[in-house]
Scaffold this active site. Structure first.
Site, short mmCIF file in Angstrom:
data_model
loop_
_atom_site.label_atom_id
_atom_site.label_comp_id
_atom_site.label_asym_id
_atom_site.label_seq_id
_atom_site.Cartn_x
_atom_site.Cartn_y
_atom_site.Cartn_z
N GLY A 36 0.81 -1.22 0.00
CA GLY A 36 0.00 0.00 0.00
C GLY A 36 0.84 1.26 0.00
N LEU B 188 -3.67 -7.50 -1.39
CA LEU B 188 -3.82 -6.69 -2.61
C LEU B 188 -5.23 -6.15 -2.80
CD1 LEU B 188 -1.57 -8.75 -5.09
CD2 LEU B 188 -0.92 -6.80 -3.65
N SER B 189 -6.01 -6.04 -1.71
CA SER B 189 -7.38 -5.55 -1.85
C SER B 189 -7.40 -4.06 -2.19
CB SER B 189 -8.17 -5.79 -0.56
OG SER B 189 -7.54 -5.12 0.52
N ASN B 190 -6.32 -3.34 -1.84
CA ASN B 190 -6.30 -1.91 -2.17
C ASN B 190 -4.93 -1.50 -2.73
OD1 ASN B 190 -7.65 0.61 -2.22
ND2 ASN B 190 -6.53 1.29 -0.40
N PHE C 218 0.59 -2.44 8.79
CA PHE C 218 -0.17 -1.44 8.05
C PHE C 218 -1.52 -1.98 7.55
CE2 PHE C 218 4.28 -0.18 7.03
CZ PHE C 218 4.25 1.14 7.43
N SER D 205 -3.74 6.42 14.38
CA SER D 205 -4.17 7.65 13.71
C SER D 205 -4.49 8.72 14.74
CB SER D 205 -5.44 7.32 12.91
OG SER D 205 -6.05 8.50 12.46
N TYR E 61 -14.15 3.70 11.25
CA TYR E 61 -12.73 3.52 10.95
C TYR E 61 -11.90 3.94 12.17
CZ TYR E 61 -8.07 4.82 9.48
OH TYR E 61 -6.70 4.98 9.43
N LYS F 126 -9.28 1.89 15.11
CA LYS F 126 -7.92 2.26 15.53
C LYS F 126 -7.84 2.35 17.06
CE LYS F 126 -6.01 2.42 11.52
NZ LYS F 126 -5.06 1.38 11.16
N ASN G 233 -1.61 13.67 8.83
CA ASN G 233 -2.13 13.52 7.46
C ASN G 233 -1.01 13.22 6.47
OD1 ASN G 233 -4.18 15.10 9.01
ND2 ASN G 233 -5.28 14.94 7.09
N ASN H 239 -9.47 11.74 0.47
CA ASN H 239 -8.55 12.68 1.12
C ASN H 239 -8.21 13.85 0.22
OD1 ASN H 239 -7.40 9.69 2.34
ND2 ASN H 239 -8.05 11.28 3.76
P1 NAD Z 1 -3.37 1.43 1.83
O1 NAD Z 1 -4.78 1.02 1.58
O2 NAD Z 1 -2.61 2.03 0.69
O3 NAD Z 1 -2.54 0.22 2.41
C1 NAD Z 1 -3.13 -0.81 3.19
C2 NAD Z 1 -2.71 -2.15 2.58
O4 NAD Z 1 -3.27 -3.21 3.35
C3 NAD Z 1 -3.19 -2.33 1.14
O5 NAD Z 1 -2.10 -2.72 0.33
C4 NAD Z 1 -4.24 -3.45 1.24
O6 NAD Z 1 -4.27 -4.24 0.06
C5 NAD Z 1 -3.77 -4.20 2.46
N1 NAD Z 1 -4.82 -4.92 3.20
C6 NAD Z 1 -6.05 -4.46 3.57
N2 NAD Z 1 -6.69 -5.41 4.28
C7 NAD Z 1 -5.85 -6.48 4.37
C8 NAD Z 1 -5.94 -7.76 4.98
N3 NAD Z 1 -7.05 -8.13 5.64
N4 NAD Z 1 -4.89 -8.60 4.87
C9 NAD Z 1 -3.78 -8.25 4.19
N5 NAD Z 1 -3.64 -7.06 3.58
C10 NAD Z 1 -4.66 -6.18 3.69
O7 NAD Z 1 -3.38 2.46 3.06
P2 NAD Z 1 -2.23 3.38 3.65
O8 NAD Z 1 -2.64 4.80 3.44
O9 NAD Z 1 -0.91 2.91 3.20
O10 NAD Z 1 -2.44 3.09 5.19
C11 NAD Z 1 -1.67 2.12 5.88
C12 NAD Z 1 -2.14 2.04 7.33
O11 NAD Z 1 -2.02 3.34 7.93
C13 NAD Z 1 -3.61 1.65 7.49
O12 NAD Z 1 -3.72 0.83 8.64
C14 NAD Z 1 -4.31 2.98 7.72
O13 NAD Z 1 -5.49 2.81 8.44
C15 NAD Z 1 -3.25 3.72 8.52
N6 NAD Z 1 -3.40 5.18 8.44
C16 NAD Z 1 -3.42 5.78 7.22
C17 NAD Z 1 -3.60 7.17 7.14
C18 NAD Z 1 -3.70 7.87 5.79
O14 NAD Z 1 -4.20 8.98 5.75
N7 NAD Z 1 -3.25 7.25 4.69
C19 NAD Z 1 -3.71 7.92 8.32
C20 NAD Z 1 -3.66 7.26 9.55
C21 NAD Z 1 -3.50 5.89 9.59
C1 WQD Z 2 -8.16 17.18 5.14
C2 WQD Z 2 -8.88 18.51 5.07
C3 WQD Z 2 -11.28 18.31 4.84
C4 WQD Z 2 -11.18 16.46 0.84
C5 WQD Z 2 -8.68 11.56 7.29
C6 WQD Z 2 -9.15 10.56 8.31
C7 WQD Z 2 -8.05 10.22 9.28
C8 WQD Z 2 -6.82 9.76 8.53
C9 WQD Z 2 -6.41 10.73 7.45
C10 WQD Z 2 -6.72 7.63 7.36
C11 WQD Z 2 -10.18 18.55 5.88
C12 WQD Z 2 -10.67 18.94 3.60
C13 WQD Z 2 -10.82 17.02 2.05
C14 WQD Z 2 -11.84 17.26 -0.13
C15 WQD Z 2 -11.73 19.13 1.40
N1 WQD Z 2 -7.15 8.49 7.98
N2 WQD Z 2 -11.09 18.33 2.32
N3 WQD Z 2 -12.09 18.58 0.20
O1 WQD Z 2 -10.19 14.28 7.36
O2 WQD Z 2 -8.02 15.18 8.29
O3 WQD Z 2 -8.30 12.76 7.97
O4 WQD Z 2 -7.52 11.05 6.61
O5 WQD Z 2 -6.48 6.64 7.09
O6 WQD Z 2 -8.49 9.23 10.14
O7 WQD Z 2 -10.26 11.08 9.00
O8 WQD Z 2 -8.04 14.17 5.98
O9 WQD Z 2 -7.47 14.57 3.63
O10 WQD Z 2 -9.82 13.83 4.20
O11 WQD Z 2 -9.08 16.13 4.83
O12 WQD Z 2 -11.98 20.31 1.61
O13 WQD Z 2 -12.20 16.81 -1.22
O14 WQD Z 2 -9.27 18.74 3.70
O15 WQD Z 2 -12.51 18.86 5.14
O16 WQD Z 2 -10.31 19.86 6.39
P1 WQD Z 2 -8.75 14.17 7.46
P2 WQD Z 2 -8.62 14.61 4.58
#
Ligand code: NAD
Ligand code: WQD
Length: 339
Positions: free
Chosen positions: A11, A34-36, A81, A125, A150, A154, A180, A200
């Site tokens: 991911g 590889l679901s995402n 992750f 998160s 979601y 966490k 973020n 996002n």
């Molecule tokens: P992502 O979706 O790109 O990566 C997650 C990976 O996990 C993907 O490759 C998906 O195929 C795999 N996956 C999902 N379910 C699975 C399962 N049951 N078994 C095996 N593989 C599985 O997401 P990311 O942005 O890289 O996020 C990684 C981690 O960080 C996640 O746990 C997410 O919740 C956390 N996180 C992300 C953000 C963000 O904004 N991107 C913020 C805070 C926390």
């Molecule tokens: C950022 C700012 C929106 C999209 C989320 C999850 C959090 C974490 C990270 C992940 C905000 C504004 C957004 C758009 C906009 N999760 N916005 N137009 O909401 O801080 O956090 O992602 O795995 O748990 O809640 O991030 O990027 O969605 O938003 O105006 O089309 O941008 O309102 O102020 P957020 P975001």
């Protein structure tokens, strides 16, 4: 040097962390269903580092796959992750989120226990903080009930990991509370590749700039912030990836369960991000103001002093770098890994 299992390593954040792990000389085994994501990200990780990793296609909820994996490879520590992360979707299909994120984490931790691997870095998160806290958010502030399923997963996983470590002192667990994550590897070869309409801000901005979407909707311009739009703490994904290496080093030496904020400590508004993106990249981003999005807070940014002091981690990248690198990735890969 250690042998690290990276769940969800194909991911967005996982692939960037694999690059940093390989560059630091670690061996890497990725487990991903590889679901995402696609294996193309891992091909590119190997191309960028000139090193190979082991990929196992499988699900963290599958104990047999995990037992086989731990039996085959001498894993020293796990960076976890894998999981589902779409806030809106988590409201529609909560049980699926509970299954992947909560049951999946329990399944992983049980398999680790069977294999006697007790070092874990977990992707948490900033959403776990109680909304009544005001920014900068620090780790001593109370957590609260997140406004979406979601975020709830966490919080629950943080709590169950905490209790697991209290019951067995062999555990050493890092909870990394990401703010973020944005940006991409400097090469533009790996980056964020959301399926469907991005939830996002950053991928939405880059998709408007590249012509895949008409205009950005800015959710709310009447918040009590510098310009009325929401303020967040954007952190470069490479800085975030490196935080995992720092946490890993810390956990290889210390026991117990501890949380660290991973953010820059700076807040930027949506308008500031959009304007800076246009300026840095000399590209227009059409936008309109839209109503507030349900569940959003006005302002969220980190106090990162604990991570800086205890992990020896320090973010290297500014907002301008994040915006340039996000655009570099999007420009080179207009339809993500499919291009
Ligand atoms: P992502 O979706 O790109 O990566 C997650 C990976 O996990 C993907 O490759 C998906 O195929 C795999 N996956 C999902 N379910 C699975 C399962 N049951 N078994 C095996 N593989 C599985 O997401 P990311 O942005 O890289 O996020 C990684 C981690 O960080 C996640 O746990 C997410 O919740 C956390 N996180 C992300 C953000 C963000 O904004 N991107 C913020 C805070 C926390
Ligand atoms: C950022 C700012 C929106 C999209 C989320 C999850 C959090 C974490 C990270 C992940 C905000 C504004 C957004 C758009 C906009 N999760 N916005 N137009 O909401 O801080 O956090 O992602 O795995 O748990 O809640 O991030 O990027 O969605 O938003 O105006 O089309 O941008 O309102 O102020 P957020 P975001």
């Amino acid at each position: 040097m250690a042998n690290i299992l990276v769940t969800g390593g194909a991911g967005y954040i996982g692939s960037h962390t694999c690059v940093e792990l390989l560059n630091a000389g670690h061996d890497v085994v990725v487990l991903d269903n590889l679901s995402n994501s696609s294996v193309e990200s891992l091909n590119r990780v190997q191309e960028l580092t000139h090193k190979s990793l082991t990929f196992v296609e499988g699900d963290i909820r599958d104990g047999k796959t995990l037992d086989q994996l731990f039996g085959l490879y001498q894993i020293d520590a796990v960076i976890h992750f894998a999981g589902l992360k779409a806030v809106g979707e988590s409201q529609q299909i909560p049980l699926t989120y509970f299954d992947h994120n909560i049951a999946g984490s329990i399944s992983l931790v049980q398999a680790m226990q069977r294999a006697e691997v007790f070092k874990l870095v977990f992707s948490s998160s900033a959403t776990v903080y109680d909304e009544a806290n005001s920014s900068p958010l620090n780790e001593s502030m109370p957590t609260g009930m997140p406004s979406n399923n979601y975020g709830y997963t966490k919080l629950i996983v943080e709590q169950l990991l905490e209790k697991t470590s209290q019951a067995d002192v062999r555990w050493s667990i890092a909870l990394l509370r990401y703010f973020n994550p944005v940006g991409a590897h400097k090469s533009g070869r790996i980056g964020e590749d959301p399926q469907g309409i991005p939830n996002n801000l950053m991928p939405y901005v880059t998709q408007v700039a590249v012509g895949r979407r008409d205009k950005l909707s800015i959710y709310g311009n009447d918040y009590d912030t510098v310009d009325g739009t929401g303020v967040r703490d954007y952190i470069h994904v490479v800085d975030l990836a490196n935080a995992h290496l720092c946490a890993l080093n810390n956990r290889l030496e210390q026991h117990g369960c501890r949380a660290w904020n991973i953010g820059t400590g700076n807040g930027s508004s949506v308008l500031e991000v959009k304007d800076a993106f246009e300026k840095v990249n000399a590209v227009a981003v059409a936008f309109e103001f839209a109503p507030r999005r349900e569940g959003d807070v006005a302002t969220s940014f980190a106090d990162n002093a604990r991570a800086v002091a205890e992990l020896g981690w320090k973010p290297q990248y500014q907002l301008e770098d994040m915006l340039a690198d996000s655009w570099n990735w999007q420009k080179q890969n207009p339809i993500g890994y499919k291009s």
